[in-house]
Design a protein around this motif. Sequence first.
Motif, PDB file in Angstrom:
ATOM      1  N   ASN A 170       0.390   9.714   7.062  1.00  0.00           N
ATOM      2  CA  ASN A 170       1.160   9.544   5.653  1.00  0.00           C
ATOM      3  C   ASN A 170       1.250   8.178   5.467  1.00  0.00           C
ATOM      4  O   ASN A 170       1.220   8.003   4.334  1.00  0.00           O
ATOM      5  CB  ASN A 170       2.686   9.963   6.353  1.00  0.00           C
ATOM      6  CG  ASN A 170       3.063  11.360   5.814  1.00  0.00           C
ATOM      7  OD1 ASN A 170       2.321  12.165   5.344  1.00  0.00           O
ATOM      8  ND2 ASN A 170       4.113  11.830   6.286  1.00  0.00           N
ATOM      9  N   GLY A 171       1.087   7.098   6.469  1.00  0.00           N
ATOM     10  CA  GLY A 171       1.258   5.874   6.212  1.00  0.00           C
ATOM     11  C   GLY A 171      -0.033   5.252   5.516  1.00  0.00           C
ATOM     12  O   GLY A 171      -0.103   4.716   4.175  1.00  0.00           O
ATOM     13  N   ILE A 172      -1.201   5.922   5.984  1.00  0.00           N
ATOM     14  CA  ILE A 172      -2.481   5.585   5.332  1.00  0.00           C
ATOM     15  C   ILE A 172      -2.342   6.032   3.753  1.00  0.00           C
ATOM     16  O   ILE A 172      -2.941   5.413   2.834  1.00  0.00           O
ATOM     17  CB  ILE A 172      -3.578   6.282   5.936  1.00  0.00           C
ATOM     18  CG1 ILE A 172      -3.594   5.640   7.417  1.00  0.00           C
ATOM     19  CG2 ILE A 172      -4.974   6.111   5.193  1.00  0.00           C
ATOM     20  CD1 ILE A 172      -4.629   6.324   8.330  1.00  0.00           C
ATOM     21  N   VAL A 173      -1.948   7.317   3.217  1.00  0.00           N
ATOM     22  CA  VAL A 173      -1.973   7.945   2.161  1.00  0.00           C
ATOM     23  C   VAL A 173      -1.222   6.959   1.206  1.00  0.00           C
ATOM     24  O   VAL A 173      -1.388   6.609   0.113  1.00  0.00           O
ATOM     25  CB  VAL A 173      -1.454   9.133   1.953  1.00  0.00           C
ATOM     26  CG1 VAL A 173      -1.686   9.545   0.530  1.00  0.00           C
ATOM     27  CG2 VAL A 173      -2.502  10.235   2.786  1.00  0.00           C
ATOM     28  N   ALA A 174       0.092   6.746   1.951  1.00  0.00           N
ATOM     29  CA  ALA A 174       1.115   5.810   1.227  1.00  0.00           C
ATOM     30  C   ALA A 174       0.481   4.476   0.734  1.00  0.00           C
ATOM     31  O   ALA A 174       0.594   3.889  -0.277  1.00  0.00           O
ATOM     32  CB  ALA A 174       2.300   5.772   1.810  1.00  0.00           C
ATOM     33  N   ALA A 175      -0.431   4.104   1.509  1.00  0.00           N
ATOM     34  CA  ALA A 175      -0.900   2.550   1.485  1.00  0.00           C
ATOM     35  C   ALA A 175      -1.977   2.700   0.367  1.00  0.00           C
ATOM     36  O   ALA A 175      -2.405   1.541  -0.138  1.00  0.00           O
ATOM     37  CB  ALA A 175      -1.469   2.033   2.506  1.00  0.00           C
ATOM     38  N   GLN A 176      -2.428   3.758  -0.113  1.00  0.00           N
ATOM     39  CA  GLN A 176      -3.507   3.697  -0.993  1.00  0.00           C
ATOM     40  C   GLN A 176      -3.239   3.715  -2.400  1.00  0.00           C
ATOM     41  O   GLN A 176      -3.019   4.869  -3.025  1.00  0.00           O
ATOM     42  CB  GLN A 176      -4.356   5.254  -1.018  1.00  0.00           C
ATOM     43  CG  GLN A 176      -5.141   5.188   0.459  1.00  0.00           C
ATOM     44  CD  GLN A 176      -6.180   6.404   0.455  1.00  0.00           C
ATOM     45  OE1 GLN A 176      -6.824   6.747  -0.309  1.00  0.00           O
ATOM     46  NE2 GLN A 176      -5.883   6.997   1.677  1.00  0.00           N
ATOM     47  N   ASN A 177      -2.994   2.749  -2.915  1.00  0.00           N
ATOM     48  CA  ASN A 177      -2.731   2.520  -4.605  1.00  0.00           C
ATOM     49  C   ASN A 177      -3.953   2.749  -5.369  1.00  0.00           C
ATOM     50  O   ASN A 177      -4.183   3.525  -6.100  1.00  0.00           O
ATOM     51  CB  ASN A 177      -2.202   1.085  -4.637  1.00  0.00           C
ATOM     52  CG  ASN A 177      -0.619   0.820  -4.028  1.00  0.00           C
ATOM     53  OD1 ASN A 177       0.140   1.838  -3.833  1.00  0.00           O
ATOM     54  ND2 ASN A 177      -0.737  -0.174  -3.493  1.00  0.00           N
ATOM     55  N   LEU A 178      -4.879   2.009  -4.734  1.00  0.00           N
ATOM     56  CA  LEU A 178      -6.356   2.285  -5.077  1.00  0.00           C
ATOM     57  C   LEU A 178      -6.695   3.411  -4.125  1.00  0.00           C
ATOM     58  O   LEU A 178      -6.779   3.034  -2.915  1.00  0.00           O
ATOM     59  CB  LEU A 178      -6.982   1.083  -5.151  1.00  0.00           C
ATOM     60  CG  LEU A 178      -8.185   0.935  -6.120  1.00  0.00           C
ATOM     61  CD1 LEU A 178      -8.033   1.367  -7.463  1.00  0.00           C
ATOM     62  CD2 LEU A 178      -8.829  -0.320  -5.859  1.00  0.00           C
ATOM     63  N   PRO A 179      -7.488   4.417  -4.234  1.00  0.00           N
ATOM     64  CA  PRO A 179      -8.289   5.211  -3.302  1.00  0.00           C
ATOM     65  C   PRO A 179      -9.267   4.415  -2.525  1.00  0.00           C
ATOM     66  O   PRO A 179      -9.733   3.571  -3.191  1.00  0.00           O
ATOM     67  CB  PRO A 179      -8.944   6.342  -4.140  1.00  0.00           C
ATOM     68  CG  PRO A 179      -8.141   6.356  -5.390  1.00  0.00           C
ATOM     69  CD  PRO A 179      -7.777   5.010  -5.823  1.00  0.00           C
ATOM     70  N   TYR A 180      -9.249   4.486  -1.177  1.00  0.00           N
ATOM     71  CA  TYR A 180      -9.972   3.782  -0.463  1.00  0.00           C
ATOM     72  C   TYR A 180     -11.593   3.925  -0.448  1.00  0.00           C
ATOM     73  O   TYR A 180     -12.095   3.046  -0.180  1.00  0.00           O
ATOM     74  CB  TYR A 180      -9.657   3.808   1.197  1.00  0.00           C
ATOM     75  CG  TYR A 180      -8.423   3.182   1.374  1.00  0.00           C
ATOM     76  CD1 TYR A 180      -7.941   2.088   0.673  1.00  0.00           C
ATOM     77  CD2 TYR A 180      -7.677   3.539   2.481  1.00  0.00           C
ATOM     78  CE1 TYR A 180      -6.640   1.646   0.971  1.00  0.00           C
ATOM     79  CE2 TYR A 180      -6.419   3.019   3.075  1.00  0.00           C
ATOM     80  CZ  TYR A 180      -6.119   1.854   2.231  1.00  0.00           C
ATOM     81  OH  TYR A 180      -4.732   1.053   2.386  1.00  0.00           O
ATOM     82  N   ILE A 181     -11.817   5.055  -1.107  1.00  0.00           N
ATOM     83  CA  ILE A 181     -13.151   5.114  -1.711  1.00  0.00           C
ATOM     84  C   ILE A 181     -13.753   3.852  -2.406  1.00  0.00           C
ATOM     85  O   ILE A 181     -15.101   3.457  -2.356  1.00  0.00           O
ATOM     86  CB  ILE A 181     -13.437   6.398  -2.387  1.00  0.00           C
ATOM     87  CG1 ILE A 181     -14.994   6.674  -2.569  1.00  0.00           C
ATOM     88  CG2 ILE A 181     -13.102   6.529  -3.611  1.00  0.00           C
ATOM     89  CD1 ILE A 181     -15.565   8.005  -2.903  1.00  0.00           C
ATOM     90  N   VAL A 182     -12.792   3.391  -3.294  1.00  0.00           N
ATOM     91  CA  VAL A 182     -13.358   2.218  -3.945  1.00  0.00           C
ATOM     92  C   VAL A 182     -13.533   0.856  -3.052  1.00  0.00           C
ATOM     93  O   VAL A 182     -14.683   0.159  -3.206  1.00  0.00           O
ATOM     94  CB  VAL A 182     -12.315   1.697  -5.048  1.00  0.00           C
ATOM     95  CG1 VAL A 182     -12.991   0.663  -5.848  1.00  0.00           C
ATOM     96  CG2 VAL A 182     -12.222   3.056  -5.780  1.00  0.00           C
ATOM     97  N   LEU A 183     -12.276   0.692  -2.223  1.00  0.00           N
ATOM     98  CA  LEU A 183     -12.624  -0.234  -1.160  1.00  0.00           C
ATOM     99  C   LEU A 183     -13.642  -0.209  -0.220  1.00  0.00           C
ATOM    100  O   LEU A 183     -14.023  -1.182   0.524  1.00  0.00           O
ATOM    101  CB  LEU A 183     -10.872  -0.652  -0.710  1.00  0.00           C
ATOM    102  CG  LEU A 183     -10.205  -1.040  -1.742  1.00  0.00           C
ATOM    103  CD1 LEU A 183      -8.661  -1.292  -1.182  1.00  0.00           C
ATOM    104  CD2 LEU A 183     -10.625  -2.345  -2.725  1.00  0.00           C
TER     105      LEU A 183
END
Lengths: 318, 176, 765
Positions: A170-183
Amino acid sequence: MMLFLMALGMLFTTLVLLGVAGFLVFAERRVLGFLQNRLGPNRLGPLGVGQALADALKLMSKENFVPDFADPVLYRAAPVLVAFSALASFAVVPLDHHFSWAGNWNIGLLFILAMSSLNAYGVFLGGWASGNKFSLLGAVRAVAQLVSYELPMGLALLGVVLLSGSLSLNGIVAAQNLPYIVLQPLGFVIFLIAGVAETHRLPFDLPEAESELVAGFNTEYGGMRFGYFFLGEYLGLTLIAVLTALLYLGGWHGPWLPGWIWLLIKTAALIFVFFWLRATLPRPRYDQLMALGWKVLLPLALFNVLATALAAALWRLA
Amino acid sequence: MRVWRNISELGAGLWTTLRQLGRTSTVSYPEEPLNLPPRWRGRPVLTRDPDGDERCVACQLCSAVCPTRCIELQAGERPDTRRYPLTFRINFSRCIFCGLCEEACPTLAIQLLDEFAFSKEHHADFIYEKEALLIDGTGKHPHYNFYRHSGVALQGKDKGEGINEKAPVNVRSNLP
Amino acid sequence: MKHVFFLDGQEIPFIPGQNVLEAAIAAGKDQQIPYFCFHPALGSLGACRQCAVKIYAHDSKHPPRITMACLLPASDALQLATLEDDVHTEHREIIELLMTNHPLDCPVCDEGGQCHLQDMTVQTGHSVRHYSGPKRTYRNQDLGPLVYQEMNRCITCYRCVRFYQDAAQGEDFGVFGSRNRVSFGRLEDGPLESPFSGNLVEVCPTGVFTDKVFRHDYVRVWDLQQGPSVCPHCAVGCNTTPGARLGTLRRIRNRIRPEINGHFLCDRGRYAFPYVTANSRPLQPRLMGETTRQDAVLRQLASRLEEGRSGFLGSPREDLQSNLGLFALADCLHAPFAAVTSSWAEALAQQCLALPQAPSLQEVAAADRIVVIGDLDSIAPMAGFAVRQALRQGAALTVLASSRTELAQKGDYRPLRPSALRDQVAQLADDPCLQGGRFPVLLATAETLGPSGLYALRKTLEKLPANARAGAFVNRPNLFGAAYFAADGHTERLQQALRQRKINHLLCLGADPLGEDWGAGTWRTLAPGLDGLTLLDMVDSETARSAETLIPVAAFPERAGLFVNYEGRIQAFSPVYRREAQVLHSAVHGSGFPEAAGGVKHPLGPPPPLFWLGRLAEMLHLHEAWQKRLDFYLHFLCPERPDPEGPGVLLPDTIRARFEIAAVPAARAVTPEQWELDIFRWYGGETLADMADELHSLAPARGLRVHPNVQAAAATLHGPCGELRLPVIACAEMVQGVIAIDQEGFAELGLYPGDPVEVSWEQRQ
Ligand code: SF4
Ligand code: SF4
Ligand code: SF4
Ligand code: SF4
Ligand code: FES
């Protein structure tokens, strides 16, 4: 009362997951068919979906046979272990930020890694308990392969954890303002490859490799025991897909549609990618598989962690 | 460089498979009709010549060449001296649809046409007699009539009336 | 010294006098030299130009040249080549020329599959005809019921005329027309007259002449079941190859046996076989006119035999083992047995056997003085054929007969009444016709000469030089075999037992005592004393129709057996086919099994006589004794079993010697004023052959043949057993005072050839 409702809910979830796995077996055959200019199973029910049910019925109605030369206890336990570990992993997978059994669990990711290790035991025990040389070879391959790819997988996950600062899904999804695929593009690729290897699906299905090992670790299995292995494989596939969607593709984030639908779409797309890979790529040799794991993915994953850590530190500083 | 090439090739491969989506070579027979090529080797039949007469002259070349020995016939003679098969039977539970009979037949009588889906409950039902084999048509060769080319006389075709024949010679003549 | 020449560097052995082609064929090199006009029995002609070989001169001055192998005498160290391009080109181009006008007929041509032209065309590699102009055609002739003509297919090899005119010395067939219009046939449509016309079918290398009987029930040769057999229609015993398919006999072909028939067969041998498929052939046991089952008829017969009042009658028409089987059974039961139907025939058989070793037909063809007594062609046509071959070599022929036969026209003919024949034979030793010969041969038709005449012949032979030989012929395949167990007077004893009511049942094998067999008149008077007659036979005879019990037996090509021919040569024949349950019967014959009943009830057709007799012996608990006797007799007669593929084995002279002391009944005295009887036969006439429709359609009309100076429409003959009224047929060839009738007539009257007869003529209105 609460407990009873929970038990009912768990049963329901389990059944849904089993249904999904069964459906995927059918879906894979049809998709592969389309990708190979064929039609795939299309005789039973609308578009042939009845095939999934028919296969399940067939497996269930077969004799529960234990070969003489097998270790009876482990032989029976292994498939259950595989199916169980895969099912249990789903406990921490959220469909939405408030729609999960243990999505908030702060060691969710670790739990998943632990369960996938348990899966390795299932496969290994199954192969070993069969008392057959092909099964044993398959089992040994499976263990080596799982161990080898768990490392890059874990390291790739570290990148995500570093960025989000959380181990709960939940936390990880919540932290993704930008999908992590970009980062984390590199991390994404590594995770995806390692995920395929972890679920020993084509092109990394060396533990089963029909052309060399008959059916690898499950050579001696039939009926519903084989069905458990099968379930385990397809649940694992779903798990990797849904994890990738959660960790790298922004989970349920998305405009207009309800979140869980977004997650389903992303997961489905990823599952299609797995099918697509299967339809395209040939199986590598075992040494090539190992070389890829240790000589390419591991250094890349390490580099990814370092780079992420550095970038994160710099960003903090800035 | 090598890495790039590998990756691009991987991509090319994936693209190739993806392109196949939605195309299919499978024909869902029997829901969809089949479009069989003209040289399809289905069940052998006996055809008739353009005049509507039986083509087969019971020469037994087909039964001689048949590798499974599944053709059996007995020659008979019609009142007009024309040879014809008195009986002609093919055992289709032995026929392998090799087409050798068709190749051997000098009169183009036996032809492998397009019927291939015929299943039976009993082996005996696969033994087709002449009545079942003889069709009312010329099959693939609409114009050929063996007797127009051969030198034998028949009712309605005297010596010298065949294709490329001179009138019968006068054997009583001693002229140079 | 071994003679060899070289063909493509390989040694080919030859006998001096052979030509190159002959030697090459004998050495199995016919794949290298194609040929058409050469025929082993007809020799070389050089007409077809197909058999080219290249000959290398011994010196270096002359270049190699191409020549015809069939015209090149083989000589030592000849260097020949065929595997060279120019020879191949010659082969291919010649065959293309021969094929220029050849029709596109193979699928409907009966020669296809056994066609020399097909073989040679494939062998030489000619496959595309360059000539595309119109082809020459001919109208066919109707050559009678035996030979079919399709003249378009001719390649003008002249084999047919060479056979018909030269070898068979027939006169009604020849070559007509000129240049590329030559045609081979008769002047007018009509049946071929030669008794050897059927050989055209085999001699012609193409499909011009094909077998018309086979044509009606045709099957390609590759589907035929074939095997070695022996012709059952006369005492010569020509070797044949019957061909059958689906349980029915389709044709008879010649089987080369140099000692006997060489490359040819007579028309009786070739076309008489349809007795096997005749509609009237009995195929199921009949008890009192009702068809029944095998075991029922056997039970009935066994109980009949147990009564101990049965007599046994064998037949010269049946093979050796079957006769012996019957004899052994009679012996076990201590019952009277006879092998022939009358004392006259018995004496005849004994006198035939008493003659010293007869010449083989090969030897006859090499004779230079020949005396023929009686109408040889109509009894044993192939013997007549051998005489013709001797004539071609310049032999002097004298014919003693009561009518001017075809053979008589070719030699010195002495018209004689049958009674005078005997005296003439007795004086032959000093006759100029046999003087000065290197190898004199006397050939007699046994029945015309009679027992006393045969005795005279033997005495004459004793006075002739030691190498002189004589042979006597009948139209039964096994008279000489049947004669061995013909103890003196056995027929008389059998008839006596019947007369005295010691027996009241007769078991006959292949005999026709109530029909046309010798002495049938006597049997007919005895028949009322019979309380039952059982017949084992394969044809529907007079006796078969009146027999209480009829047991069908396998026809000769359907079983194994032994025949003893006129030389005492024991020849074996083997079963060629079995009548099968599934018999496809053609529309023409309409024969074979009745569709509904036969195929199912009698899946294998009738068994051979030996099977029936063995079963009978079993049911009478005599099997062991019967088998022992049978084996003993068989071993006595032929200790060495002949091989069906071989030349047979000759009876030892010691066995013949036993018959030299046999009694000879004196011939009936005839005064010159009395009418005398002689037997009339034609070349296709014989009990089995009479059942063959196609051949029988050529049979001359039945009647009483006399010299045309008798002006009568019909006549009644009076004999001891009855009267016979026959139409009179005027026959210019007959000697005056002689009446010729068929064997049936003799049987009815109870008379024998050479007997005087009383006639009442009916004048023409
Ligand atoms: S197709 Fe072949 S097997 Fe069938 S009948 Fe023709 S030749 Fe025989
Ligand atoms: S090859 Fe043709 S013509 Fe000859 S028998 Fe067969 S079908 Fe008839
Ligand atoms: S003669 Fe021979 S080549 Fe000529 S049509 Fe007959 S089978 Fe064919
Ligand atoms: S008819 Fe036959 S044998 Fe006579 S010439 Fe012609 S091909 Fe030769
Ligand atoms: S065989 Fe020699 S020329 Fe005919």
